[in-house]
Scaffold this motif. Structure first.
Motif, PDB file in Angstrom:
ATOM      1  N   ARG A  38       7.664  17.734   1.333  1.00 14.52           N
ATOM      2  CA  ARG A  38       7.431  19.015   0.649  1.00 14.52           C
ATOM      3  C   ARG A  38       8.758  19.515   0.062  1.00 14.52           C
ATOM      4  NH1 ARG A  38       4.129  22.576   4.968  1.00 14.52           N
ATOM      5  NH2 ARG A  38       3.583  23.826   3.125  1.00 14.52           N
ATOM      6  N   ASN A  39       9.189  18.821  -0.990  1.00 14.75           N
ATOM      7  CA  ASN A  39      10.482  19.137  -1.604  1.00 14.75           C
ATOM      8  C   ASN A  39      10.335  19.703  -3.013  1.00 14.75           C
ATOM      9  OD1 ASN A  39       9.671  16.900  -3.022  1.00 14.75           O
ATOM     10  ND2 ASN A  39      11.348  15.586  -2.341  1.00 14.75           N
ATOM     11  N   GLY A  40       9.151  20.190  -3.322  1.00 13.10           N
ATOM     12  CA  GLY A  40       8.915  20.792  -4.635  1.00 13.10           C
ATOM     13  C   GLY A  40       8.332  19.845  -5.651  1.00 13.10           C
ATOM     14  N   GLN A  41       8.362  18.540  -5.375  1.00 13.17           N
ATOM     15  CA  GLN A  41       7.773  17.577  -6.297  1.00 13.17           C
ATOM     16  C   GLN A  41       6.271  17.473  -6.067  1.00 13.17           C
ATOM     17  OE1 GLN A  41      10.178  13.941  -7.204  1.00 13.17           O
ATOM     18  NE2 GLN A  41      11.279  14.514  -5.322  1.00 13.17           N
ATOM     19  N   TYR A  42       5.576  16.978  -7.048  1.00 10.30           N
ATOM     20  CA  TYR A  42       4.137  16.720  -6.975  1.00 10.30           C
ATOM     21  C   TYR A  42       3.341  17.995  -6.677  1.00 10.30           C
ATOM     22  CZ  TYR A  42       5.999  12.010  -6.423  1.00 10.30           C
ATOM     23  OH  TYR A  42       6.689  10.830  -6.588  1.00 10.30           O
ATOM     24  N   GLY A  43       3.882  19.155  -6.982  1.00  5.35           N
ATOM     25  CA  GLY A  43       3.172  20.406  -6.752  1.00  5.35           C
ATOM     26  C   GLY A  43       3.272  20.926  -5.337  1.00  5.35           C
ATOM     27  N   THR A  44       4.157  20.363  -4.533  1.00  8.12           N
ATOM     28  CA  THR A  44       4.295  20.807  -3.153  1.00  8.12           C
ATOM     29  C   THR A  44       5.217  22.011  -3.050  1.00  8.12           C
ATOM     30  OG1 THR A  44       6.213  19.391  -2.696  1.00  8.12           O
ATOM     31  CG2 THR A  44       4.028  18.425  -2.379  1.00  8.12           C
ATOM     32  N   ASP A  45       5.163  22.704  -1.893  1.00 11.56           N
ATOM     33  CA  ASP A  45       6.156  23.737  -1.599  1.00 11.56           C
ATOM     34  C   ASP A  45       7.519  23.075  -1.463  1.00 11.56           C
ATOM     35  OD1 ASP A  45       4.240  25.863  -1.350  1.00 11.56           O
ATOM     36  OD2 ASP A  45       3.677  25.018   0.596  1.00 11.56           O
ATOM     37  N   MET A  70       0.828  -1.185   0.000  1.00  9.47           N
ATOM     38  CA  MET A  70       0.000   0.000   0.000  1.00  9.47           C
ATOM     39  C   MET A  70       0.875   1.252   0.000  1.00  9.47           C
ATOM     40  SD  MET A  70      -3.208  -1.059   0.001  1.00  9.47           S
ATOM     41  CE  MET A  70      -2.519  -2.118  -1.288  1.00  9.47           C
ATOM     42  N   VAL A  71       0.578   2.185  -0.890  1.00  9.04           N
ATOM     43  CA  VAL A  71       1.392   3.374  -1.076  1.00  9.04           C
ATOM     44  C   VAL A  71       0.828   4.521  -0.241  1.00  9.04           C
ATOM     45  CG1 VAL A  71       2.226   5.073  -2.760  1.00  9.04           C
ATOM     46  CG2 VAL A  71       2.056   2.647  -3.390  1.00  9.04           C
ATOM     47  N   SER A  72       1.692   5.118   0.569  1.00  9.67           N
ATOM     48  CA  SER A  72       1.294   6.254   1.400  1.00  9.67           C
ATOM     49  C   SER A  72       0.803   7.407   0.532  1.00  9.67           C
ATOM     50  CB  SER A  72       2.485   6.720   2.250  1.00  9.67           C
ATOM     51  OG  SER A  72       2.210   7.953   2.874  1.00  9.67           O
ATOM     52  N   GLY A  73      -0.134   8.173   1.078  1.00  7.81           N
ATOM     53  CA  GLY A  73      -0.631   9.362   0.380  1.00  7.81           C
ATOM     54  C   GLY A  73       0.197  10.599   0.656  1.00  7.81           C
ATOM     55  N   PHE A  74       1.299  10.446   1.396  1.00  6.20           N
ATOM     56  CA  PHE A  74       2.108  11.608   1.769  1.00  6.20           C
ATOM     57  C   PHE A  74       3.459  11.587   1.074  1.00  6.20           C
ATOM     58  CE2 PHE A  74      -1.018  11.587   5.088  1.00  6.20           C
ATOM     59  CZ  PHE A  74      -1.156  12.908   5.469  1.00  6.20           C
ATOM     60  N   ASP A  98      -3.290   7.041  -7.854  1.00  7.35           N
ATOM     61  CA  ASP A  98      -1.902   7.476  -7.686  1.00  7.35           C
ATOM     62  C   ASP A  98      -1.295   7.046  -6.351  1.00  7.35           C
ATOM     63  OD1 ASP A  98      -1.905   9.097 -10.166  1.00  7.35           O
ATOM     64  OD2 ASP A  98      -3.385  10.280  -9.060  1.00  7.35           O
ATOM     65  N   PHE A  99      -2.127   6.743  -5.414  1.00  4.37           N
ATOM     66  CA  PHE A  99      -1.685   6.299  -4.094  1.00  4.37           C
ATOM     67  C   PHE A  99      -2.841   5.545  -3.459  1.00  4.37           C
ATOM     68  CE2 PHE A  99      -3.570  10.463  -3.651  1.00  4.37           C
ATOM     69  CZ  PHE A  99      -4.368  10.370  -2.515  1.00  4.37           C
ATOM     70  N   ASP A 100      -2.587   4.892  -2.340  1.00  5.78           N
ATOM     71  CA  ASP A 100      -3.606   4.033  -1.727  1.00  5.78           C
ATOM     72  C   ASP A 100      -4.211   4.578  -0.440  1.00  5.78           C
ATOM     73  OD1 ASP A 100      -3.444   1.607  -3.484  1.00  5.78           O
ATOM     74  OD2 ASP A 100      -1.365   1.669  -2.811  1.00  5.78           O
ATOM     75  N   LEU A 101      -3.407   5.206   0.395  1.00  7.10           N
ATOM     76  CA  LEU A 101      -3.828   5.523   1.760  1.00  7.10           C
ATOM     77  C   LEU A 101      -4.157   7.002   1.908  1.00  7.10           C
ATOM     78  CD1 LEU A 101      -1.159   3.378   3.633  1.00  7.10           C
ATOM     79  CD2 LEU A 101      -3.465   2.711   2.869  1.00  7.10           C
ATOM     80  N   ASP A 102      -5.254   7.285   2.580  1.00  3.18           N
ATOM     81  CA  ASP A 102      -5.723   8.657   2.733  1.00  3.18           C
ATOM     82  C   ASP A 102      -4.902   9.407   3.786  1.00  3.18           C
ATOM     83  OD1 ASP A 102      -6.669   7.831   5.215  1.00  3.18           O
ATOM     84  OD2 ASP A 102      -8.747   7.669   4.567  1.00  3.18           O
ATOM     85  N   GLY A 119      -4.167  17.349  -6.586  1.00  2.00           N
ATOM     86  CA  GLY A 119      -4.742  16.825  -7.803  1.00  2.00           C
ATOM     87  C   GLY A 119      -4.551  15.341  -8.026  1.00  2.00           C
ATOM     88  N   TYR A 120      -3.882  14.655  -7.121  1.00  2.00           N
ATOM     89  CA  TYR A 120      -3.679  13.211  -7.260  1.00  2.00           C
ATOM     90  C   TYR A 120      -4.842  12.466  -6.608  1.00  2.00           C
ATOM     91  CZ  TYR A 120       1.001  14.517  -8.719  1.00  2.00           C
ATOM     92  OH  TYR A 120       2.060  15.071  -9.396  1.00  2.00           O
ATOM     93  N   LYS A 121      -5.121  11.271  -7.118  1.00  2.00           N
ATOM     94  CA  LYS A 121      -6.317  10.550  -6.720  1.00  2.00           C
ATOM     95  C   LYS A 121      -5.975   9.287  -5.922  1.00  2.00           C
ATOM     96  CE  LYS A 121      -9.037  13.375  -8.929  1.00  2.00           C
ATOM     97  NZ  LYS A 121      -9.918  14.329  -8.178  1.00  2.00           N
ATOM     98  N   GLN A 122      -6.668   9.141  -4.772  1.00  5.43           N
ATOM     99  CA  GLN A 122      -6.535   7.912  -4.003  1.00  5.43           C
ATOM    100  C   GLN A 122      -7.103   6.757  -4.809  1.00  5.43           C
ATOM    101  OE1 GLN A 122      -8.705   7.820  -0.299  1.00  5.43           O
ATOM    102  NE2 GLN A 122      -7.750   5.909   0.376  1.00  5.43           N
TER     103      GLN A 122
END
Length: 583
Positions: free
Chosen positions: A273-280, A266-270, A338-342, A332-335
Motif C-alpha cells: 500500500r504505497n500509493g500505486q495501483y490506487g492503494t493508500d 504466477m503473479v501475486s494479487g497483492f 493483470d495478475f494470477d493469484l486471488d 479495478g484490476y482483473k485476475q
C-alpha cells in the motif's frame, strides 16, 4: 536375516529384481516426497558447519534436543474414501539450519528442530464455503516432505498500543512472518519455535530443489537460489492445505485453462500500500495507518476502519503488517489479466495432475525469486479446512506407504570389471547388512557382515575368479532411532456380521443371542475373546443384550470368519457369536 533380492552374476550380465511400494493414483496419496524416508534428518549448527558440509544427526543446544536420530519427513501414508493420513517426523529431507536471530549471524537462534511425531490428515473431497476461515497460527497444511506449512502470520498483532503475542486469535494489524522473522529462517526459509516444530512460512526453496522445480544449489555455500533460466515445466505439487487443495511451486500455465499456453511465473494479487495501483500510501514515515484493507475487512467480517494501526516509524516500519498489503482485485484490476493469484493465493486452473481443473495455491515470488506476500497461502483458506492434526485413525484405511524399517530395498545391476563384482543397493541409514554368495543356490557363504550403508546406499565389492556366482544381501539389524510415533487405528464394527482389519483397534458392538436369556444390564463381564486368543481391552453392557468391547487385532492374526466369545461372571451364561471377519 531379511533378504533383499538375489542377483545372478554371469560374465558381464546381471539379472536383478525390483520391488516397489504400490500407491493409489490420487495425487493426494502419491505426491508425498518419500525418497529419503530411510535417511536420518540432519542439521547444520552454524554457518561454518554449513559451508564445510558438516551436518549432524543428533543435537542439543540446551533448549531443544534430538537425542536419537530420526528419519526424514513422511514415514506413513494411509487413505480412505474420504481422507488421506500422513505420519511424519516433521523434519526436512534437506539439511536444516543454521539459524540466527539477526541478519549478520552473530546471535544464535534459541530453538532447534525436533521429531514432532505428527499425524496429519487432508480431505479427499473438497468444498468451498462462502464464509472463509482464517488459516490462523500453526500448521495450515503439510508440505510433500512432511514439514509443516505455516501461513504468513508470526502470531503477533497490534492491540492499539503495542504489538502483542497472540494466544490463538488474530487482531486487525497482524505481523508478517517473512518480514519480521525472516532473519531467523535457514536457507530453506524455515525455522521452529521452542516446541521444535520445523516449518516453512515462505517459498520452500530447498524442497523445490529436491523436486526439480527451477531452483539451483550452490554446493560450496549450501545456498539455494531461483534459477535464472527460463522455466520450461509446470511446478510440481509441493504439499496440501488443510482444505484439501494442492499447493504448487511458482510456475503454472500462462492461461489458467490451457495446458498448451506455455509456462510462466504466477503473479501475486497483492501489492504494498504505497500509493500505486490506487492503494493508500502508508509508505511514508509519520503516516498513520488508518484503515485495514478491503480483503482483511471481508475476511475478518468487520469494517475497514475498525482499528487504526501504528504510525509508520522505525519501530513500526512500512510492510511490518500483512494489512500493509492490498489486493489488486479491490482496485479495478482483473485476475487472469493483470495478475494470477486471488486473495487466498490461488486460482482455478488445469495442472498436470488435474487436467480437468482444480483450485490450487501457488508459491508467490517476484521476478528475482524473492518471496512476496502472501507467500504460500493467504490468511484465509479458499476451501473448508476440515483437515488437520489428529490423534488416531478412526476408520478402515488402505496403507499407501510405510517408511524406515518397512522400506523394501532394491539391488542395482552388479558392476563387473577385471574379476571384481561391485554390488550396490538401496538401504536405510543405521542398518547393518550382510552379503552372501553361492554357486549352487543351496549352500551360502557369508562374504561380509556388518556392512554399513552410506546414508541410503549400501555397497560391497567382491573379487572372484568364478565365472558365475549368485549374491544376496540382507539387513540384519537397525540402530536405535526416534520413530515418527505409533499410529493408533480405531474403527467400529458389529457382531455378528461385522469385520475389522489386522493391525487395527476396533470397537465392536455385540448383539447377544436371545437364548439363553440375557443377563441384566451392567452384569459383570469376565472376558470377551475374539478368534480364540484376542482378549478385549474394555467392555461395557449398559444395555441388556448388547456388549460393547474394544480389541486391538495383531498384525499376524488369523484372517477369515472368527468367533467372539462373551463370558459373564458365574452363574451367568457364556455366549458364542459367529461370523465376525478379520481381514
Amino acid at each position: 536375516m531379511k533378504t533383499i533380492l538375489t542377483p545372478i552374476v554371469a560374465g558381464l550380465a546381471g539379472i536383478f529384481f525390483i520391488a516397489t511400494n504400490v500407491r493409489a493414483d490420487d495425487p493426494r496419496t502419491n505426491s508425498w516426497f518419500t525418497t529419503y524416508a530411510g535417511q536420518y534428518a540432519r542439521i547444520y549448527t552454524n554457518d561454518l558447519s554449513r559451508t564445510n558440509g558438516k551436518a549432524i544427526t543428533t543435537w542439543t543446544n540446551g533448549g531443544t534436543a534430538q537425542a536419537l536420530p530420526a528419519y526424514c519427513g513422511v514415514q506413513e501414508v494411509y487413505s480412505s474414501s474420504n481422507w488421506v493420513y500422513i505420519r511424519s517426523t516433521g523434519l526436512g529431507s534437506h539439511v536444516m539450519g543454521a539459524w540466527y536471530l539477526n541478519t549478520n549471524h552473530t546471535q544464535n537462534f534459541p530453538a532447534w528442530p525436533t521429531n514432532q511425531k505428527t499425524l496429519f490428515r487432508i480431505p479427499r473431497t473438497t468444498s468451498v464455503p462462502a464464509a472463509k476461515t482464517l488459516s490462523g497460527g500453526g500448521a495450515a497444511g503439510m508440505f510433500a516432505d512432511g514439514v509443516a506449512m505455516f501461513n504468513n502470520w508470526d502470531a503477533n498483532y497490534w492491540n492499539g498500543s503495542a504489538d502483542v503475542s497472540s494466544t490463538g486469535t488474530n487482531g486487525f494489524w497482524n505481523r508478517d512472518a517473512y518480514v519480521n522473522e525472516g532473519a531467523t529462517f535457514d536457507p530453506a526459509y524455515a525455522h521452529q519455535p521452542g516446541s521444535g516444530q520445523y516449518h516453512y512460512h515462505a517459498d520452500p526453496i530447498a524442497l523445490r530443489y529436491e523436486l526439480g522445480d527451477h531452483v539451483d544449489f550452490n554446493s560450496a555455500t549450501k545456498i539455494y537460489t531461483e534459477s535464472t533460466n527460463t522455466p520450461t515445466k509446470h511446478s510440481p505439487i509441493l504439499g496440501w492445505a488443510a482444505d484439501g487443495f494442492p499447493i504448487y511451486g511458482p510456475y503454472g500455465y500462462a492461461i489458467s485453462n490451457n495446458a498448451s499456453s506455455g509456462i510462466r511465473r504466477m503473479v501475486s494479487g497483492f501489492v504494498l500500500r504505497n500509493g500505486q495501483y490506487g492503494t493508500d500510501n502508508y509508505s511514508v514515515t509519520g503516516t498513520q495507518r488508518k484503515y485495514i484493507p478491503q480483503w482483511a475487512s471481508r475476511l475478518y467480517g468487520v469494517a475497514t476502519n475498525i482499528l487504526a494501526g501504528p504510525t509508520v516509524s522505525s519501530s513500526y516500519p512500512f510492510g511490518r503488517y500483512m494489512e500493509d498489503n492490498d489486493y489488486l482485485g479491490d482496485h479495478g484490476y482483473k485476475q487472469g489479466v493483470d495478475f494470477d493469484l486471488d486473495e487466498y493465493n490461488g486460482r482455478y486452473c488445469v495442472t498436470p495432475e488435474f487436467p480437468g481443473g482444480t483450485y490450487a495455491y501457488f508459491v508467490a515470488i517476484n521476478s528475482n525469486g524473492t518471496p512476496v506476500y502472501p507467500y504460500n497461502i493467504g490468511f484465509g483458506y479458499y476451501g473448508n479446512p476440515a483437515g488437520g492434526t489428529v490423534s488416531i485413525i478412526a476408520e478402515t484405511v488402505v496403507t499407501n506407504f510405510l517408511g524406515n524399517t518397512n522400506l523394501i530395498s532394491t539391488m542395482n545391476s552388479p558392476a563387473v570389471k577385471n574379476g571384481s563384482v561391485t554390488l550396490t543397493w538401496s538401504a536405510i541409514e543405521g542398518g547393518s547388512y550382510q552379503v552372501e554368495a553361492t554357486t549352487n543356490l543351496t549352500s551360502w557363504t557369508i562374504l561380509q557382515s556388518g556392512v554399513s550403508p552410506n546414508q541410503i546406499t549400501g555397497g560391497y565389492t567382491n573379487t572372484t575368479s568364478l565365472d558365475k556366482r549368485f549374491y544376496r544381501v540382507g539387513r540384519t539389524s537397525v540402530a536405535s532411532f526416534d520413530s515418527a510415533g505409533t499410529t493408533t487405528f480405531s474403527t467400529s464394527s458389529v457382531a455378528p456380521g461385522g469385520s475389522a482389519s489386522r493391525g487395527q483397534t476396533v470397537t465392536v458392538t455385540i448383539t447377544l443371542p436371545s437364548s439363553p436369556p440375557n443377563p441384566p444390564a451392567n452384569a459383570p463381564i469376565t472376558s470377551v475373546v475374539l478368534a480364540g486368543s484376542i482378549t478385549s481391552t474394555s467392555n461395557t453392557d449398559s444395555t441388556q443384550g448388547t456388549v460393547v468391547s474394544t480389541f486391538t487385532i495383531p498384525s499376524n492374526a488369523s484372517t477369515g470368519a472368527q468367533n467372539v466369545v462373551v463370558t459373564f461372571q458365574s452363574p451367568a451364561p457364556t455366549y458364542t457369536i459367529s461370523s465376525f471377519t478379520v481381514n
